[in-house]
Design a protein around this motif. Structure first.
Motif, PDB file in Angstrom:
ATOM      1  N   VAL A  56      28.152 -53.310 -33.723  1.00  0.00           N
ATOM      2  CA  VAL A  56      29.216 -52.437 -33.605  1.00  0.00           C
ATOM      3  C   VAL A  56      28.988 -52.213 -31.996  1.00  0.00           C
ATOM      4  N   TRP A  57      27.312 -52.101 -31.777  1.00  0.00           N
ATOM      5  CA  TRP A  57      27.018 -51.635 -30.377  1.00  0.00           C
ATOM      6  C   TRP A  57      27.143 -51.850 -29.597  1.00  0.00           C
ATOM      7  N   CYS A  58      27.009 -52.371 -27.855  1.00  0.00           N
ATOM      8  CA  CYS A  58      26.217 -53.337 -27.861  1.00  0.00           C
ATOM      9  C   CYS A  58      24.168 -52.635 -27.835  1.00  0.00           C
ATOM     10  N   ASP A  59      23.554 -51.212 -27.400  1.00  0.00           N
ATOM     11  CA  ASP A  59      22.390 -50.723 -27.999  1.00  0.00           C
ATOM     12  C   ASP A  59      21.192 -51.758 -26.850  1.00  0.00           C
ATOM     13  N   THR A  60      21.933 -51.705 -25.718  1.00  0.00           N
ATOM     14  CA  THR A  60      21.299 -51.981 -24.298  1.00  0.00           C
ATOM     15  C   THR A  60      20.312 -51.030 -24.387  1.00  0.00           C
ATOM     16  N   ARG A  61      18.976 -50.634 -23.890  1.00  0.00           N
ATOM     17  CA  ARG A  61      17.833 -50.131 -23.443  1.00  0.00           C
ATOM     18  C   ARG A  61      17.842 -49.400 -22.352  1.00  0.00           C
ATOM     19  N   LEU A  62      19.165 -48.029 -21.525  1.00  0.00           N
ATOM     20  CA  LEU A  62      19.602 -47.493 -20.409  1.00  0.00           C
ATOM     21  C   LEU A  62      17.717 -47.071 -19.758  1.00  0.00           C
ATOM     22  N   ASP A  63      17.760 -46.561 -17.929  1.00  0.00           N
ATOM     23  CA  ASP A  63      17.338 -45.590 -17.923  1.00  0.00           C
ATOM     24  C   ASP A  63      17.446 -44.651 -18.409  1.00  0.00           C
ATOM     25  N   GLY A  64      16.450 -43.488 -18.867  1.00  0.00           N
ATOM     26  CA  GLY A  64      15.888 -42.707 -19.243  1.00  0.00           C
ATOM     27  C   GLY A  64      15.848 -42.723 -20.446  1.00  0.00           C
ATOM     28  N   GLY A  65      15.562 -43.817 -21.773  1.00  0.00           N
ATOM     29  CA  GLY A  65      15.482 -44.392 -22.708  1.00  0.00           C
ATOM     30  C   GLY A  65      16.627 -43.683 -23.676  1.00  0.00           C
ATOM     31  N   LEU A  66      17.250 -44.080 -22.955  1.00  0.00           N
ATOM     32  CA  LEU A  66      19.029 -44.252 -24.091  1.00  0.00           C
ATOM     33  C   LEU A  66      19.292 -45.253 -23.960  1.00  0.00           C
ATOM     34  N   ARG A  67      20.699 -45.690 -24.851  1.00  0.00           N
ATOM     35  CA  ARG A  67      20.873 -47.011 -25.130  1.00  0.00           C
ATOM     36  C   ARG A  67      22.697 -46.566 -24.724  1.00  0.00           C
ATOM     37  N   CYS A  68      23.113 -47.438 -24.526  1.00  0.00           N
ATOM     38  CA  CYS A  68      23.806 -47.803 -24.372  1.00  0.00           C
ATOM     39  C   CYS A  68      24.822 -47.777 -25.133  1.00  0.00           C
ATOM     40  N   ARG A  69      26.307 -46.897 -25.364  1.00  0.00           N
ATOM     41  CA  ARG A  69      27.134 -46.631 -26.287  1.00  0.00           C
ATOM     42  C   ARG A  69      28.282 -47.167 -26.531  1.00  0.00           C
ATOM     43  N   LEU A  70      28.959 -48.596 -25.454  1.00  0.00           N
ATOM     44  CA  LEU A  70      29.999 -48.728 -25.946  1.00  0.00           C
ATOM     45  C   LEU A  70      30.174 -50.041 -26.588  1.00  0.00           C
ATOM     46  N   ARG A  71      30.778 -50.297 -26.934  1.00  0.00           N
ATOM     47  CA  ARG A  71      31.348 -51.461 -28.504  1.00  0.00           C
ATOM     48  C   ARG A  71      30.418 -52.710 -27.251  1.00  0.00           C
ATOM     49  N   ASP A  72      30.421 -53.718 -28.909  1.00  0.00           N
ATOM     50  CA  ASP A  72      29.074 -55.004 -28.883  1.00  0.00           C
ATOM     51  C   ASP A  72      30.521 -55.909 -28.139  1.00  0.00           C
ATOM     52  N   GLY A  73      29.555 -56.814 -27.086  1.00  0.00           N
ATOM     53  CA  GLY A  73      30.608 -57.273 -26.200  1.00  0.00           C
ATOM     54  C   GLY A  73      31.815 -57.016 -25.224  1.00  0.00           C
ATOM     55  N   HIS A  74      31.404 -55.523 -24.877  1.00  0.00           N
ATOM     56  CA  HIS A  74      32.568 -54.977 -23.694  1.00  0.00           C
ATOM     57  C   HIS A  74      31.884 -55.280 -22.134  1.00  0.00           C
ATOM     58  N   SER A  75      33.689 -54.940 -21.805  1.00  0.00           N
ATOM     59  CA  SER A  75      33.113 -55.973 -20.025  1.00  0.00           C
ATOM     60  C   SER A  75      32.484 -54.967 -19.132  1.00  0.00           C
ATOM     61  N   GLY A  76      32.248 -54.582 -18.439  1.00  0.00           N
ATOM     62  CA  GLY A  76      31.625 -54.418 -17.567  1.00  0.00           C
ATOM     63  C   GLY A  76      30.448 -53.746 -17.720  1.00  0.00           C
ATOM     64  N   SER A  77      29.390 -52.681 -16.405  1.00  0.00           N
ATOM     65  CA  SER A  77      28.352 -51.682 -16.991  1.00  0.00           C
ATOM     66  C   SER A  77      28.161 -51.302 -18.175  1.00  0.00           C
ATOM     67  N   CYS A  78      26.855 -51.641 -18.720  1.00  0.00           N
ATOM     68  CA  CYS A  78      26.348 -50.845 -19.559  1.00  0.00           C
ATOM     69  C   CYS A  78      26.365 -48.792 -19.798  1.00  0.00           C
ATOM     70  N   GLY A  79      27.402 -47.855 -20.249  1.00  0.00           N
ATOM     71  CA  GLY A  79      27.173 -46.165 -20.304  1.00  0.00           C
ATOM     72  C   GLY A  79      26.832 -45.924 -21.665  1.00  0.00           C
ATOM     73  N   THR A  80      27.064 -44.656 -20.997  1.00  0.00           N
ATOM     74  CA  THR A  80      26.856 -43.680 -22.379  1.00  0.00           C
ATOM     75  C   THR A  80      28.262 -43.082 -23.097  1.00  0.00           C
ATOM     76  N   ALA A  81      29.427 -43.247 -22.048  1.00  0.00           N
ATOM     77  CA  ALA A  81      30.598 -42.443 -22.590  1.00  0.00           C
ATOM     78  C   ALA A  81      31.362 -43.700 -22.502  1.00  0.00           C
ATOM     79  N   GLY A  82      32.399 -43.066 -22.498  1.00  0.00           N
ATOM     80  CA  GLY A  82      34.157 -44.178 -22.639  1.00  0.00           C
ATOM     81  C   GLY A  82      33.905 -44.370 -24.752  1.00  0.00           C
ATOM     82  N   GLU A  83      34.710 -45.522 -24.933  1.00  0.00           N
ATOM     83  CA  GLU A  83      34.752 -45.924 -25.581  1.00  0.00           C
ATOM     84  C   GLU A  83      33.068 -46.092 -27.371  1.00  0.00           C
ATOM     85  N   SER A  84      33.606 -45.128 -28.003  1.00  0.00           N
ATOM     86  CA  SER A  84      32.107 -45.517 -28.555  1.00  0.00           C
ATOM     87  C   SER A  84      32.485 -46.973 -29.679  1.00  0.00           C
TER      88      SER A  84
END
Length: 84
Positions: A56-84
């Motif tokens: 369902v989600w990308c789940d790539t680890r981000l700085d600060g121990g967070l994980r990407c909350r965008l949908r799997d296969g999203h375009s652009g950079s990973c992030g914690t905001a935007g489309e869940s």
């Protein structure tokens, strides 16, 4: 030795992968405070093809121990905001 983790398989009556993804997002948003749940590893499968799972989600680890909350296969950079 680490104790095994347990997976909860929660069948639904939904007939669309998009709607099932929306439900997974709603569950994550409402139950995200429950530390025993790892929503980053959420997958979906059809009832009769449970061996074919869709992340369902990308789940790539981000700085600060967070994980990407965008949908799997999203375009652009990973992030914690935007489309869940």
């Amino acid at each position: 030795m680490t104790a095994p983790r347990w997976i909860i398989h929660l069948p639904t009556t939904l007939t669309s992968q998009d709607v099932a993804t929306d439900l997974a997002a709603a569950l994550r948003d409402s139950l995200g405070h429950v530390t025993a749940l790892d929503f980053g590893e959420t997958t979906l499968s059809e009832e009769d093809a449970q061996h074919l799972r869709h992340r369902v989600w990308c789940d790539t680890r981000l700085d600060g121990g967070l994980r990407c909350r965008l949908r799997d296969g999203h375009s652009g950079s990973c992030g914690t905001a935007g489309e869940s």
